[in-house]
Write a protein that holds these residues in place. Structure first.
Motif, PDB file in Angstrom:
ATOM      1  N   ASN A 123       0.844  -1.097  -0.040  1.00  0.00           N
ATOM      2  CA  ASN A 123       0.018   0.048  -0.103  1.00  0.00           C
ATOM      3  C   ASN A 123       0.910   1.146   0.023  1.00  0.00           C
ATOM      4  O   ASN A 123       1.622   1.586   0.926  1.00  0.00           O
ATOM      5  CB  ASN A 123      -1.008   0.161   1.168  1.00  0.00           C
ATOM      6  N   GLY A 124       0.764   2.060  -1.028  1.00  0.00           N
ATOM      7  CA  GLY A 124       1.373   3.263  -1.145  1.00  0.00           C
ATOM      8  C   GLY A 124       2.797   3.222  -1.302  1.00  0.00           C
ATOM      9  O   GLY A 124       3.729   4.139  -1.861  1.00  0.00           O
ATOM     10  N   ASN A 125       3.558   1.774  -1.308  1.00  0.00           N
ATOM     11  CA  ASN A 125       4.975   1.721  -1.663  1.00  0.00           C
ATOM     12  C   ASN A 125       4.877   0.903  -3.103  1.00  0.00           C
ATOM     13  O   ASN A 125       4.113  -0.019  -2.868  1.00  0.00           O
ATOM     14  CB  ASN A 125       5.841   1.254  -0.633  1.00  0.00           C
ATOM     15  N   HIS A 174       9.044  -0.535   4.408  1.00  0.00           N
ATOM     16  CA  HIS A 174       7.744  -0.123   4.716  1.00  0.00           C
ATOM     17  C   HIS A 174       6.972  -1.305   4.296  1.00  0.00           C
ATOM     18  O   HIS A 174       6.004  -1.535   4.978  1.00  0.00           O
ATOM     19  CB  HIS A 174       7.500   1.082   3.954  1.00  0.00           C
ATOM     20  N   GLY A 175       7.204  -1.922   3.101  1.00  0.00           N
ATOM     21  CA  GLY A 175       6.333  -2.728   2.634  1.00  0.00           C
ATOM     22  C   GLY A 175       6.000  -4.079   3.305  1.00  0.00           C
ATOM     23  O   GLY A 175       5.393  -4.946   3.217  1.00  0.00           O
ATOM     24  N   LYS A 180       2.756  -1.312   6.739  1.00  0.00           N
ATOM     25  CA  LYS A 180       2.401  -1.317   5.208  1.00  0.00           C
ATOM     26  C   LYS A 180       1.089  -0.664   4.846  1.00  0.00           C
ATOM     27  O   LYS A 180       0.863  -0.441   3.484  1.00  0.00           O
ATOM     28  CB  LYS A 180       2.902  -2.627   4.710  1.00  0.00           C
ATOM     29  N   SER A 181      -0.067  -0.869   5.593  1.00  0.00           N
ATOM     30  CA  SER A 181      -1.207  -0.461   5.058  1.00  0.00           C
ATOM     31  C   SER A 181      -1.581   1.094   5.438  1.00  0.00           C
ATOM     32  O   SER A 181      -2.414   1.641   5.272  1.00  0.00           O
ATOM     33  CB  SER A 181      -2.339  -1.422   5.685  1.00  0.00           C
ATOM     34  N   GLN A 225       1.356   9.665   9.532  1.00  0.00           N
ATOM     35  CA  GLN A 225       0.947   9.015  10.495  1.00  0.00           C
ATOM     36  C   GLN A 225       0.533   7.579  10.654  1.00  0.00           C
ATOM     37  O   GLN A 225      -0.110   7.257   9.577  1.00  0.00           O
ATOM     38  CB  GLN A 225      -0.659   9.826  11.222  1.00  0.00           C
ATOM     39  N   ASN A 226       1.180   6.737  11.504  1.00  0.00           N
ATOM     40  CA  ASN A 226       0.914   5.190  11.584  1.00  0.00           C
ATOM     41  C   ASN A 226       1.754   4.683  10.554  1.00  0.00           C
ATOM     42  O   ASN A 226       1.838   3.244  10.605  1.00  0.00           O
ATOM     43  CB  ASN A 226      -0.439   4.842  11.643  1.00  0.00           C
ATOM     44  N   GLY A 227       2.583   5.304   9.715  1.00  0.00           N
ATOM     45  CA  GLY A 227       3.192   4.916   8.337  1.00  0.00           C
ATOM     46  C   GLY A 227       4.731   5.111   8.524  1.00  0.00           C
ATOM     47  O   GLY A 227       5.278   5.193   9.879  1.00  0.00           O
ATOM     48  N   THR A 228       5.415   5.510   7.502  1.00  0.00           N
ATOM     49  CA  THR A 228       6.849   5.612   7.411  1.00  0.00           C
ATOM     50  C   THR A 228       6.971   6.862   6.875  1.00  0.00           C
ATOM     51  O   THR A 228       6.470   7.297   5.797  1.00  0.00           O
ATOM     52  CB  THR A 228       7.479   4.545   6.615  1.00  0.00           C
TER      53      THR A 228
END
Ligand SMILES: Nc1ncnc2c1ncn2[C@@H]1O[C@H](COP(=O)(O)OP(=O)(O)OP(=O)(O)O)[C@@H](O)[C@H]1O
Ligand SMILES: [Mg+2]
Length: 446
Positions: A123-125, A174-175, A180-181, A225-228
């Protein structure tokens, strides 16, 4: 005899095998037989798994998605291209190591058998470890370390020369993490002007400065937030922002520009740099306290010249990539080009390799990427050729020139050896299989 015909216009080539739906050999090219010292009748009817060790786990269906596989044929580690031909598959050996010692052989087998590190959802990466090409011992080690560290929330500092794949690693980490989500937000510290940096990264409240949006704007930190949060080119972080970032890392909260309160943030920091931060600290250009916050876990991505084993797999990977993008159908790297790729120093690392392949892929005609398709630029041509004033015969391409030189050397050696190929190979200081391959390639087999 379709295989033989196809062979003639291929170079960098160790022959091929045709396999039916059941994985049984139905045809082999004469080159394959001579390069690997097989007799055709002993091969027909055998399962492909008998011939290519280590590649047995690659079922034909998975081969479609990954057309080049490593495998071992008669003790030689090889790269093998798999292509579909109606219901059959053609296995073409595109690279073979001349000599192989046992330690290398077994580590190669292990590498083939090792399961790939996967990321289930991305997700996103855009990248997972599977897309980081290269299974050289150095890369395998780094990937394993990265996969282990990915699971934690610990700060990671990626170091390595420009173009080594640091951004790819940041995305893969990150993945593979539990974040990852959630978002992966990249900030290129070198690309944002100093005066905009704080508002971009830390955000601002309404009316914080003239021209600011009325409703304010969250910064990249809040967006992650909550991610990388990926801080690329961290060495270029403006000095003032370094202090602010340090507070975010220590307190785990962010305060917007012009704001009065702060907000808790739960982010994982991955930073990257191609400069030596320790030196920058010594020179007073980078805050020492921030350096220690970032230096929790350093992942050093090796330069391409430190892992030459990855060069050809990467080159083939980029050929596939540009085949699709440029609607080309390139399948091979000319042998002298392979040699050049392996010997070049690659100061720009994988990025440079990708650019070199891209340039060739725009120019090449046919199935083989040649030196000529890479060195077409007039400046390089001039440096290879003679001065214009000299009356010289037409300038040959490097490939033609090399071929001509090889043909005359082989012919001379065969003459001196009275046609004895083993002796001729010794005179030429090449392996017998190599000599057979070249004889087939140049059709010297009269
Ligand atoms: N192992 C690899 N497999 C496939 N592609 C790669 C690999 N390493 C690098 N690349 C490709 O090479 C290019 C450069 O990689 P990347 O941007 O990650 O390098 P970098 O280390 O961040 O460089 P810089 O320090 O200059 O920012 C990208 O197009 C990337 O996709
Ligand atoms: Mg980068």
């Amino acid at each position: 005899m379709e295989l033989t015909q196809k062979v003639d216009n291929r170079t960098g080539y160790w022959g091929s095998m045709e396999v039916n739906e059941k994985g049984i050999l139905v045809d082999v090219s004469p080159e394959f037989c001579s390069c690997f010292a097989f007799e055709k009748p002993e091969l027909i009817g055998l399962s492909i798994a008998h011939i290519i060790e280590g590649a047995t786990k690659s079922r034909p269906t998975s081969a479609v998605g990954k057309p080049v596989i490593p495998g071992v044929i008669k003790g030689h580690s090889c790269l093998i291209r798999i292509e579909k031909k109606d219901k059959h598959l053609i296995y073409s050996v595109i690279l073979r190591k001349e000599e192989i010692d046992h330690a290398e052989f077994y580590s190669f087998l292990q590498m083939v058998d090792k399961p790939k590190i996967r990321s289930k959802t991305a997700n996103g990466n855009r990248y997972s470890f599977e897309e980081i090409i290269g299974d050289s011992p150095l890369m395998a080690q780094i990937k394993e370390l990265a996969a282990r560290i990915a699971a934690s929330s610990s700060t990671v500092l990626l170091t390595g020369e420009s173009g080594t794949g640091k951004e790819l690693f940041a995305q893969a980490i990150h993945g593979l993490s539990s974040r990852k989500s959630h978002p992966f937000v990249a900030v290129n510290c070198a690309a944002i002007p100093d005066e905009l940096f704080e508002s971009e990264v830390f955000g601002y409240e309404g009316g914080a400065f003239s021209g600011a949006r009325k409703e304010g704007k969250p910064g990249k930190i809040e967006l992650a937030q909550n991610g990388t949060l990926f801080l690329d080119e961290i060495s270029e972080l403006p000095y003032q922002a370094q202090g602010k970032l340090l507070r975010v890392l220590q307190e785990r909260e962010v305060e917007r520009l012009g704001g009065t309160g702060s907000k808790n943030v739960d982010i994982r920091i991955v930073a990257a740099t191609n400069r030596d931060l320790k030196t920058l600290v010594q020179e007073g250009k980078f805050r020492q306290d921030l350096f220690y916050r970032l230096y929790v876990f350093e992942l050093k991505i090796p330069s391409l010249r430190q892992r030459k084993e990855d060069i050809l797999p990467l080159a083939y990977y980029f050929i596939e990539y540009f085949n699709e993008k440029l609607i080309q159908d390139v399948k091979y790297l000319a042998p002298n080009l392979q040699e050049w790729l392996l010997n070049y120093e690659w100061p720009g690392n994988v990025r440079e390799l990708k650019a070199v392949i891209e340039r060739g892929m725009n120019i090449v005609q046919g199935e083989t990427l040649t030196m000529e398709s890479l060195f077409i630029s007039p400046s390089l041509e001039r440096s290879v050729g003679k001065t214009e004033a000299e009356e010289t015969p037409k300038l040959l391409s490097l490939e033609e020139a090399v071929s001509n030189a090889e043909i005359s050397a082989i012919q001379r050696a065969l003459k001196e050896a009275d046609g004895d190929r083993t002796k001729a190979a010794q005179l030429l200081n090449i392996h017998l299989a190599s000599l057979y391959r070249k004889i087939a390639k140049y059709k010297l087999n009269k």
